[in-house]
Design a protein around this motif. Structure first.
Motif, PDB file in Angstrom:
ATOM      1  N   ARG A  62     -20.203  54.820 -16.820  1.00  9.64           N
ATOM      2  CA  ARG A  62     -20.002  56.226 -17.189  1.00  9.64           C
ATOM      3  C   ARG A  62     -18.557  56.678 -17.009  1.00  9.64           C
ATOM      4  N   CYS A 108      -2.670  51.934 -26.247  1.00  7.70           N
ATOM      5  CA  CYS A 108      -2.501  53.347 -26.625  1.00  7.70           C
ATOM      6  C   CYS A 108      -1.059  53.690 -26.985  1.00  7.70           C
ATOM      7  N   HIS A 111      -0.140  61.365 -26.797  1.00  9.75           N
ATOM      8  CA  HIS A 111      -1.350  60.542 -26.928  1.00  9.75           C
ATOM      9  C   HIS A 111      -2.496  61.318 -26.280  1.00  9.75           C
ATOM     10  N   ASN A 135     -10.227  59.785 -26.821  1.00 12.84           N
ATOM     11  CA  ASN A 135      -9.070  58.887 -26.814  1.00 12.84           C
ATOM     12  C   ASN A 135      -9.256  57.824 -27.897  1.00 12.84           C
ATOM     13  N   GLY A 175      -9.622  54.741 -13.086  1.00 10.21           N
ATOM     14  CA  GLY A 175      -9.277  56.037 -13.684  1.00 10.21           C
ATOM     15  C   GLY A 175      -8.260  56.862 -12.918  1.00 10.21           C
ATOM     16  N   GLN A 176      -8.488  57.002 -11.613  1.00  8.20           N
ATOM     17  CA  GLN A 176      -7.597  57.873 -10.827  1.00  8.20           C
ATOM     18  C   GLN A 176      -6.182  57.325 -10.768  1.00  8.20           C
ATOM     19  N   MET A 203     -11.274  50.193 -16.183  1.00  9.09           N
ATOM     20  CA  MET A 203     -10.199  51.113 -15.823  1.00  9.09           C
ATOM     21  C   MET A 203     -10.384  51.663 -14.411  1.00  9.09           C
ATOM     22  N   ASN A 260      -6.567  62.638 -22.167  1.00  6.25           N
ATOM     23  CA  ASN A 260      -7.280  63.508 -21.244  1.00  6.25           C
ATOM     24  C   ASN A 260      -6.522  64.833 -21.201  1.00  6.25           C
ATOM     25  N   ARG A 269     -13.584  67.414 -16.511  1.00  9.07           N
ATOM     26  CA  ARG A 269     -12.650  66.376 -16.054  1.00  9.07           C
ATOM     27  C   ARG A 269     -11.732  65.860 -17.144  1.00  9.07           C
ATOM     28  N   THR A 308     -24.475  61.255 -16.847  1.00  3.47           N
ATOM     29  CA  THR A 308     -23.341  62.166 -16.934  1.00  3.47           C
ATOM     30  C   THR A 308     -23.836  63.488 -17.507  1.00  3.47           C
ATOM     31  N   LEU A 349      -6.019  48.855 -16.053  1.00  3.97           N
ATOM     32  CA  LEU A 349      -6.571  49.185 -17.379  1.00  3.97           C
ATOM     33  C   LEU A 349      -6.489  47.944 -18.261  1.00  3.97           C
TER      34      LEU A 349
HETATM   35  N1  ACO Z   1     -20.137  61.681 -15.328  1.00  7.80           N
HETATM   36  C1  ACO Z   1     -20.439  62.096 -14.096  1.00  7.80           C
HETATM   37  N2  ACO Z   1     -19.863  61.600 -13.003  1.00  7.80           N
HETATM   38  C2  ACO Z   1     -18.927  60.652 -13.158  1.00  7.80           C
HETATM   39  C3  ACO Z   1     -18.542  60.181 -14.427  1.00  7.80           C
HETATM   40  C4  ACO Z   1     -19.192  60.730 -15.541  1.00  7.80           C
HETATM   41  N3  ACO Z   1     -18.908  60.356 -16.800  1.00  7.80           N
HETATM   42  N4  ACO Z   1     -17.582  59.246 -14.286  1.00  7.80           N
HETATM   43  C5  ACO Z   1     -17.373  59.134 -12.971  1.00  7.80           C
HETATM   44  N5  ACO Z   1     -18.184  59.979 -12.285  1.00  7.80           N
HETATM   45  C6  ACO Z   1     -18.305  60.175 -10.866  1.00  7.80           C
HETATM   46  C7  ACO Z   1     -17.832  59.000 -10.047  1.00  7.80           C
HETATM   47  O1  ACO Z   1     -18.854  58.032  -9.943  1.00  7.80           O
HETATM   48  C8  ACO Z   1     -17.521  59.646  -8.736  1.00  7.80           C
HETATM   49  O2  ACO Z   1     -18.715  59.847  -8.032  1.00  7.80           O
HETATM   50  P1  ACO Z   1     -18.772  59.635  -6.438  1.00  7.80           P
HETATM   51  O3  ACO Z   1     -17.807  60.637  -5.880  1.00  7.80           O
HETATM   52  O4  ACO Z   1     -20.200  59.903  -6.119  1.00  7.80           O
HETATM   53  O5  ACO Z   1     -18.335  58.223  -6.219  1.00  7.80           O
HETATM   54  C9  ACO Z   1     -16.985  61.009  -9.139  1.00  7.80           C
HETATM   55  O6  ACO Z   1     -17.449  61.235 -10.468  1.00  7.80           O
HETATM   56  C10 ACO Z   1     -15.489  61.095  -9.106  1.00  7.80           C
HETATM   57  O7  ACO Z   1     -14.967  59.960  -9.791  1.00  7.80           O
HETATM   58  P2  ACO Z   1     -13.443  59.824 -10.116  1.00  7.80           P
HETATM   59  O8  ACO Z   1     -13.198  58.528 -10.819  1.00  7.80           O
HETATM   60  O9  ACO Z   1     -12.669  60.117  -8.867  1.00  7.80           O
HETATM   61  O10 ACO Z   1     -13.277  61.049 -11.121  1.00  7.80           O
HETATM   62  P3  ACO Z   1     -11.965  61.653 -11.689  1.00  7.80           P
HETATM   63  O11 ACO Z   1     -11.879  63.078 -11.366  1.00  7.80           O
HETATM   64  O12 ACO Z   1     -10.780  60.789 -11.401  1.00  7.80           O
HETATM   65  O13 ACO Z   1     -12.224  61.569 -13.269  1.00  7.80           O
HETATM   66  C11 ACO Z   1     -11.539  60.222 -15.110  1.00  7.80           C
HETATM   67  C12 ACO Z   1     -12.418  60.307 -13.881  1.00  7.80           C
HETATM   68  C13 ACO Z   1     -11.937  61.323 -16.076  1.00  7.80           C
HETATM   69  C14 ACO Z   1     -11.752  58.858 -15.760  1.00  7.80           C
HETATM   70  C15 ACO Z   1     -10.078  60.415 -14.688  1.00  7.80           C
HETATM   71  O14 ACO Z   1      -9.753  59.574 -13.623  1.00  7.80           O
HETATM   72  C16 ACO Z   1      -9.127  60.152 -15.799  1.00  7.80           C
HETATM   73  O15 ACO Z   1      -9.119  60.841 -16.801  1.00  7.80           O
HETATM   74  N6  ACO Z   1      -8.230  59.144 -15.640  1.00  7.80           N
HETATM   75  C17 ACO Z   1      -7.284  58.797 -16.649  1.00  7.80           C
HETATM   76  C18 ACO Z   1      -7.990  57.941 -17.601  1.00  7.80           C
HETATM   77  C19 ACO Z   1      -7.275  57.824 -18.895  1.00  7.80           C
HETATM   78  O16 ACO Z   1      -6.822  58.782 -19.459  1.00  7.80           O
HETATM   79  N7  ACO Z   1      -7.229  56.600 -19.360  1.00  7.80           N
HETATM   80  C20 ACO Z   1      -6.708  56.304 -20.578  1.00  7.80           C
HETATM   81  C21 ACO Z   1      -5.200  56.342 -20.579  1.00  7.80           C
HETATM   82  S1  ACO Z   1      -4.560  54.932 -21.199  1.00  7.80           S
HETATM   83  C22 ACO Z   1      -5.382  54.676 -22.604  1.00  7.80           C
HETATM   84  O17 ACO Z   1      -5.450  55.602 -23.353  1.00  7.80           O
HETATM   85  C23 ACO Z   1      -6.024  53.341 -22.858  1.00  7.80           C
END
Ligand code: ACO
Length: 325
Positions: A154, A115, A252, A282, A217-218, A215, A255, A39, A31, A198
């Protein structure tokens, strides 16, 4: 009409000393600082020290809240800890905090709503305080979320951090309208059908292990914005307030993009949003009281102001609460 309200009379917080930057994580997984900031808005998070348990974080936050309220541990009659990372499977972390605080025998238990735990716990404390069953309650959100991370994933290990926040809650007389001090309205929700989005893949009655956080994520992101908006509007309706009229919005801290998206949909001005996700990441049930404590300490949040709290987490659970400080 005179009613009994549950007022927050003191807030405390604690963060472990160790700071883990994005650059440090980038040495462990594939990453980069730029990707994480863009992000998620996260720049760094805290991590518990070896031998430091969730109850140790909770204890520090509890002592801060008691001092702020001008109360002592001996005056407490209720402790609720919202956590998804307890010290042990049992006893509850609340019971351990009671022992560490040296309180007399009282009511103590944990709440597990991930959360959303702190918002759930406030509503449960309100059930005691506003019915005259508690004169001095302590509600803590405390988490060691880094213990649940899979550092080969990651997509999740960059998102979470450790910490604790606490509030002291006491009964106050009110008139039964929105000018009252204290908790004015709640909305709590759970949709267990969304478990797979999740969850932690371990537990005492299944794998016999602690497990790691998993999770989608999306999908969580999409549900977060829609669900939180509905929950907030329901809580505001019950409290009798219009969302844009609140003084502070304390979401909360999951993100930055979720925070901004929800605030935008609700019509809350950006400068009313309390944001700590950049430095705390988080911290699950701890994130709201941590953010509250910071904004009270730096003078932004003042007594008498109207606060809107919201959260969403594993379950899926979500909820919101309106309170006047
Ligand atoms: N570094 C670099 N690349 C990454 C990382 C990272 N840390 N994590 C994922 N990627 C890559 C993926 O592998 C993917 O690559 P690919 O296109 O080659 O397959 C690309 O980035 C896009 O991945 P997505 O999962 O589509 O990325 P997204 O823009 O959705 O961001 C994230 C991911 C940040 C996790 C986002 O989905 C998010 O914030 N979701 C909400 C998560 C959250 O807030 N959860 C907690 C709420 S509930 C609680 O608090 C328990």
């Amino acid at each position: 009409m005179n009613v009994l309200r549950t007022a927050v009379t003191g807030v405390g917080a604690y963060l472990p000393e160790r700071i883990v930057t994005n650059a440090e994580l980038a040495q462990r997984v594939d990453t980069s600082d730029a990707w994480i900031r863009e992000r998620t808005g996260i720049a760094e998070r805290r991590q518990v020290a070896d031998g430091q348990a969730t109850s140790d974080l909770a204890l520090e936050a509890a002592n801060g809240a008691l001092t702020a309220a001008g109360r002592t541990a001996a005056e407490l009659d209720l402790i609720i800890v919202a956590t998804t990372t307890p010290d042990l499977t049992f006893p509850s972390t609340a019971a351990i905090v009671q022992r560490k605080l040296g309180c007399p025998i009282l009511v103590a238990f944990d709440i597990q709503a991930v959360c959303s735990g702190f918002v759930y716990a406030l509503s449960v404390a309100d059930g005691f305080v506003a019915r005259g069953l508690s004169k001095c309650a302590l509600v803590i959100g405390a988490e060691s979320m880094t213990k649940l991370m899979d550092y080969d994933d990651r997509g999740t290990c960059i998102l979470f951090g450790d910490g604790a926040g606490a509030v002291v809650m006491e009964p106050v007389e009110g008139r039964g309208d929105v000018t009252d001090r204290g908790l004015l309205g709640f909305a709590l929700r759970c949709d267990g059908a969304k478990q797979d989005l999740l969850y932690v893949d371990g537990g005492p009655s299944t794998t016999g292990t602690v497990g790691h956080l998993r999770m989608a994520g999306q999908q969580v992101f999409r549900h977060a914005v829609v669900n939180i908006t509905e929950g907030v509007e329901a809580a505001a309706r019950i409290a009798g307030v219009a969302v844009p009229d609140v003084d502070w919005f304390i979401p909360h801290q999951a993100n930055m993009r979720i925070l901004q998206g929800v605030a935008h949909r609700l019509g809350v001005a950006e400068d009313k949003v309390i944001c700590t996700v950049d430095r705390h990441a988080n911290t699950s049930a701890a994130s709201i009281p941590l953010a509250m404590a910071e904004a009270i300490a730096d003078g932004r949040i003042k007594p008498g102001q109207l606060l809107l709290l919201e959260a969403m987490g594993g379950g899926l659970t979500w909820g919101a609460c309106v309170l006047r400080l």
